[in-house]
Design a protein around this motif. Structure first.
Motif, PDB file in Angstrom:
ATOM      1  N   PRO A  26       0.816  -1.190  -0.119  1.00 15.75           N
ATOM      2  CA  PRO A  26      -0.085  -0.007  -0.079  1.00 15.75           C
ATOM      3  C   PRO A  26       0.872   1.148  -0.206  1.00 15.75           C
ATOM      4  N   PRO A  27       0.431   2.154  -0.785  1.00  9.94           N
ATOM      5  CA  PRO A  27      -0.733   2.514  -1.374  1.00  9.94           C
ATOM      6  C   PRO A  27      -1.109   2.158  -2.511  1.00  9.94           C
ATOM      7  N   GLY A  28       0.105   1.444  -3.240  1.00  9.38           N
ATOM      8  CA  GLY A  28      -0.205   0.740  -4.692  1.00  9.38           C
ATOM      9  C   GLY A  28      -0.232   1.950  -5.821  1.00  9.38           C
ATOM     10  N   LEU A  29       0.298   1.596  -6.821  1.00 14.76           N
ATOM     11  CA  LEU A  29       0.027   2.265  -8.153  1.00 14.76           C
ATOM     12  C   LEU A  29      -0.659   1.784  -9.140  1.00 14.76           C
ATOM     13  N   ALA A  30      -1.642   2.717  -9.470  1.00 12.42           N
ATOM     14  CA  ALA A  30      -2.775   2.319 -10.920  1.00 12.42           C
ATOM     15  C   ALA A  30      -1.808   1.807 -11.978  1.00 12.42           C
ATOM     16  N   GLY A  31      -0.649   2.485 -12.164  1.00 14.70           N
ATOM     17  CA  GLY A  31      -0.104   2.094 -13.292  1.00 14.70           C
ATOM     18  C   GLY A  31       0.786   0.792 -13.236  1.00 14.70           C
ATOM     19  N   GLN A  32       0.569   0.163 -12.160  1.00 18.38           N
ATOM     20  CA  GLN A  32       1.083  -1.282 -12.053  1.00 18.38           C
ATOM     21  C   GLN A  32       0.076  -2.227 -12.104  1.00 18.38           C
ATOM     22  N   MET A  33      -1.359  -1.830 -12.428  1.00 19.12           N
ATOM     23  CA  MET A  33      -2.011  -3.121 -12.298  1.00 19.12           C
ATOM     24  C   MET A  33      -2.633  -3.640 -13.457  1.00 19.12           C
ATOM     25  N   THR A  34      -2.989  -4.643 -13.368  1.00 18.89           N
ATOM     26  CA  THR A  34      -3.252  -5.826 -14.784  1.00 18.89           C
ATOM     27  C   THR A  34      -4.699  -6.220 -14.373  1.00 18.89           C
ATOM     28  N   PRO A  35      -5.678  -5.799 -15.391  1.00 21.91           N
ATOM     29  CA  PRO A  35      -5.528  -4.544 -16.498  1.00 21.91           C
ATOM     30  C   PRO A  35      -5.357  -3.436 -15.848  1.00 21.91           C
ATOM     31  N   LEU A  36      -5.081  -2.405 -16.764  1.00 21.97           N
ATOM     32  CA  LEU A  36      -4.979  -0.966 -16.002  1.00 21.97           C
ATOM     33  C   LEU A  36      -6.369  -0.698 -15.863  1.00 21.97           C
ATOM     34  N   PRO A  37      -6.777   0.176 -14.895  1.00 16.62           N
ATOM     35  CA  PRO A  37      -7.964   0.611 -14.622  1.00 16.62           C
ATOM     36  C   PRO A  37      -8.225   1.691 -15.794  1.00 16.62           C
ATOM     37  N   ASP A  38      -9.643   1.874 -15.709  1.00 17.73           N
ATOM     38  CA  ASP A  38      -9.967   3.114 -16.924  1.00 17.73           C
ATOM     39  C   ASP A  38     -10.485   4.069 -16.092  1.00 17.73           C
ATOM     40  N   HIS A  39      -9.765   5.277 -16.061  1.00 15.34           N
ATOM     41  CA  HIS A  39     -10.001   6.421 -15.290  1.00 15.34           C
ATOM     42  C   HIS A  39     -10.712   7.504 -16.439  1.00 15.34           C
ATOM     43  N   GLY A  40     -11.160   6.911 -17.472  1.00 21.70           N
ATOM     44  CA  GLY A  40     -11.785   8.171 -18.513  1.00 21.70           C
ATOM     45  C   GLY A  40     -10.718   8.636 -19.124  1.00 21.70           C
ATOM     46  N   GLU A  41      -9.474   8.453 -19.366  1.00 22.30           N
ATOM     47  CA  GLU A  41      -8.379   9.177 -19.833  1.00 22.30           C
ATOM     48  C   GLU A  41      -8.729   9.265 -21.236  1.00 22.30           C
ATOM     49  N   SER A 242      -3.771  -3.783  -2.983  1.00 24.58           N
ATOM     50  CA  SER A 242      -2.686  -3.630  -2.116  1.00 24.58           C
ATOM     51  C   SER A 242      -3.026  -3.813  -0.795  1.00 24.58           C
ATOM     52  N   GLY A 243      -3.900  -4.741  -0.583  1.00 21.01           N
ATOM     53  CA  GLY A 243      -4.188  -5.220   0.796  1.00 21.01           C
ATOM     54  C   GLY A 243      -5.450  -4.882   1.161  1.00 21.01           C
ATOM     55  N   GLY A 244      -6.421  -4.283   0.342  1.00 16.23           N
ATOM     56  CA  GLY A 244      -7.685  -4.047   0.667  1.00 16.23           C
ATOM     57  C   GLY A 244      -8.587  -5.231   0.531  1.00 16.23           C
ATOM     58  N   GLN A 245      -8.158  -6.308  -0.165  1.00 16.88           N
ATOM     59  CA  GLN A 245      -8.735  -7.496  -0.280  1.00 16.88           C
ATOM     60  C   GLN A 245      -7.666  -8.523  -0.238  1.00 16.88           C
ATOM     61  N   PRO A 246      -7.925  -9.728   0.375  1.00 16.81           N
ATOM     62  CA  PRO A 246      -6.898 -10.895   0.068  1.00 16.81           C
ATOM     63  C   PRO A 246      -6.656 -11.102  -1.563  1.00 16.81           C
ATOM     64  N   GLN A 247      -5.539 -11.698  -1.692  1.00 14.62           N
ATOM     65  CA  GLN A 247      -5.393 -11.832  -3.156  1.00 14.62           C
ATOM     66  C   GLN A 247      -6.274 -12.878  -3.940  1.00 14.62           C
ATOM     67  N   ASP A 248      -6.871 -13.865  -3.080  1.00  6.71           N
ATOM     68  CA  ASP A 248      -7.860 -14.855  -3.685  1.00  6.71           C
ATOM     69  C   ASP A 248      -9.115 -14.313  -3.914  1.00  6.71           C
ATOM     70  N   ALA A 249      -9.502 -13.037  -3.256  1.00 10.12           N
ATOM     71  CA  ALA A 249     -10.545 -12.441  -3.712  1.00 10.12           C
ATOM     72  C   ALA A 249     -10.337 -11.327  -4.732  1.00 10.12           C
ATOM     73  N   ILE A 250      -9.328 -10.952  -5.009  1.00  6.96           N
ATOM     74  CA  ILE A 250      -8.767 -10.313  -6.207  1.00  6.96           C
ATOM     75  C   ILE A 250      -9.032 -11.208  -7.469  1.00  6.96           C
ATOM     76  N   GLU A 251      -8.831 -12.358  -7.466  1.00  8.95           N
ATOM     77  CA  GLU A 251      -9.128 -13.185  -8.580  1.00  8.95           C
ATOM     78  C   GLU A 251     -10.495 -13.175  -8.981  1.00  8.95           C
ATOM     79  N   LYS A 252     -11.574 -13.091  -7.936  1.00  9.41           N
ATOM     80  CA  LYS A 252     -12.972 -13.103  -8.367  1.00  9.41           C
ATOM     81  C   LYS A 252     -13.413 -11.805  -8.045  1.00  9.41           C
ATOM     82  N   PHE A 253     -12.711 -10.521  -7.947  1.00  8.22           N
ATOM     83  CA  PHE A 253     -13.344  -9.388  -7.501  1.00  8.22           C
ATOM     84  C   PHE A 253     -14.619  -8.595  -8.674  1.00  8.22           C
ATOM     85  N   GLY A 254     -15.496  -8.511  -7.802  1.00  8.29           N
ATOM     86  CA  GLY A 254     -16.780  -7.947  -8.595  1.00  8.29           C
ATOM     87  C   GLY A 254     -17.569  -8.972  -8.912  1.00  8.29           C
ATOM     88  N   SER A 255     -17.307 -10.353  -8.831  1.00  8.30           N
ATOM     89  CA  SER A 255     -18.118 -11.481  -9.222  1.00  8.30           C
ATOM     90  C   SER A 255     -19.511 -11.441  -8.643  1.00  8.30           C
TER      91      SER A 255
END
Ligand code: NAD
Ligand code: MG
Length: 297
Positions: A26-41, A242-255
């Motif tokens: 934490p706090p983590g970087l958006a630029g290192q996420m896969t897929p990159l988040p869409d911030h409306g750029e 970056s720790g807001g969820q455990p990594q196994d929850a990241i795999e299915k995040f939003g499902s």
């Protein structure tokens, strides 16, 4: 990236689980996420709804705050962003995007767990922008811990300092500068209404933000200053990986949501635009949900 105005199926509009495990400190970087988040750029189109306004957005480097910063600039606002020094790479990109929209960008790194920094943050914003019309209290700390027995006093304190005390300190410093028509927008969460077992400290702070919003709206109503909150569901941001969820929850995040995927920051920025703009002139003390169909409000 997805076009934000044509009619599309929201289920297939953006990436859905499974996602890769991708731990960051934490706090983590958006630029290192896969897929990159869409911030409306590439997609957010402004129509002058915030022309000439001056906004301060905490956590404006990434995630929901970054999408809001891009949208505000394209709607014609000058924007100051706060973030932690470790987030400078994300923040630089936001500064460039605000400037590319033809607006003034002010970058003010620093730790909002410190009251005197919060006062400096507001004073510097007012000096650099020449005033303040829109305050977006959006920075947040979220670290999942399964058991109350493993939740340290140090973490409990840091979560409350970041999510609750800083909101109080920054808002207190800002109110003397706000004129009738100004707005304050706080970021709560579905966690205020439907708290997860492993977010005991965080969920409490998000409830605090709902009460803070409704109480302050009553204080400031007669001054013509509106105070509202947004309660997001699961959004694809550094906070989560970056720790807001455990990594196994990241795999299915939003499902678990009816739309079957996490929201992208670009999908919630229009709510922050609406609450900042004069179009929402009768909205104060409200909490706007944006959660893919699960949770409240
Ligand atoms: P994010 O990681 O992009 O943004 C959070 C930001 O908080 C960071 O960029 C960082 O700059 C800031 N921050 C944290 N600690 C700080 C400190 N001590 N000093 C200064 N800045 C600090 O993630 P996000 O999801 O866009 O988070 C924005 C807000 O949305 C937070 O309040 C979060 O609680 C809330 N939220 C997020 C979700 C979600 O699923 N992503 C859901 C509900 C609510
Ligand atoms: Mg960040």
């Amino acid at each position: 990236m997805s076009d934000q105005t044509s009619t599309q199926n929201p289920v297939t509009q953006y990436s859905k689980p499974p996602f890769e495990r991708q731990p960051q400190d934490p706090p983590g970087l958006a630029g290192q996420m896969t897929p990159l988040p869409d911030h409306g750029e590439k997609t957010y189109k402004g129509t002058g709804r915030l022309l000439g306004r001056k906004a301060l957005i905490t956590g404006g480097d990434s995630g929901i705050g970054r999408a809001t910063a891009i949208a505000y600039a394209r709607e014609g606002a000058d924007v100051a962003i706060n973030y932690l020094p470790a987030e400078e790479p994300d923040a630089r990109e936001v500064v460039e995007l605000i400037e590319a929209a033809g607006r003034k960008a002010v970058a003010i790194p620093g730790d909002i767990r410190d009251e005197s920094f919060c006062q400096t943050l507001v004073a510097d914003t007012v000096r650099e922008l020449g005033g303040l019309d829109i305050l977006v209290n959006n920075a947040g700390k979220q670290q999942a811990v399964d058991s109350i027995l493993d939740l340290s006093t140090e973490q409990f304190d840091a979560t409350f300092k970041t999510n609750v005390y800083a909101l109080f300190w920054i808002t207190k410093a800002a109110v003397p500068h706000l004129q009738p028509g100004a707005t304050i927008i706080n970021t709560s969460s579905v966690q205020a209404y439907d708290p997860s077992a492993n977010l005991l400290d965080y969920a409490q702070t998000k409830s605090c933000i709902v009460a803070f919003t409704k109480s302050l709206a009553k204080q400031l109503g007669e001054k013509g200053i509106r105070v509202n909150a947004v309660a997001p569901g699961p959004f694809w941001t550094p906070l989560q990986v970056s720790g807001g969820q455990p990594q196994d929850a990241i795999e299915k995040f939003g499902s678990q949501t009816p739309l079957g995927r996490p929201g992208q920051p670009a999908e919630i920025a229009p709510v922050y635009v609406l609450l900042a703009s004069q179009e929402s002139s009768y909205a104060t003390g409200q909490v706007y949900g944006e959660s893919g169909g699960a949770g409240n409000p």
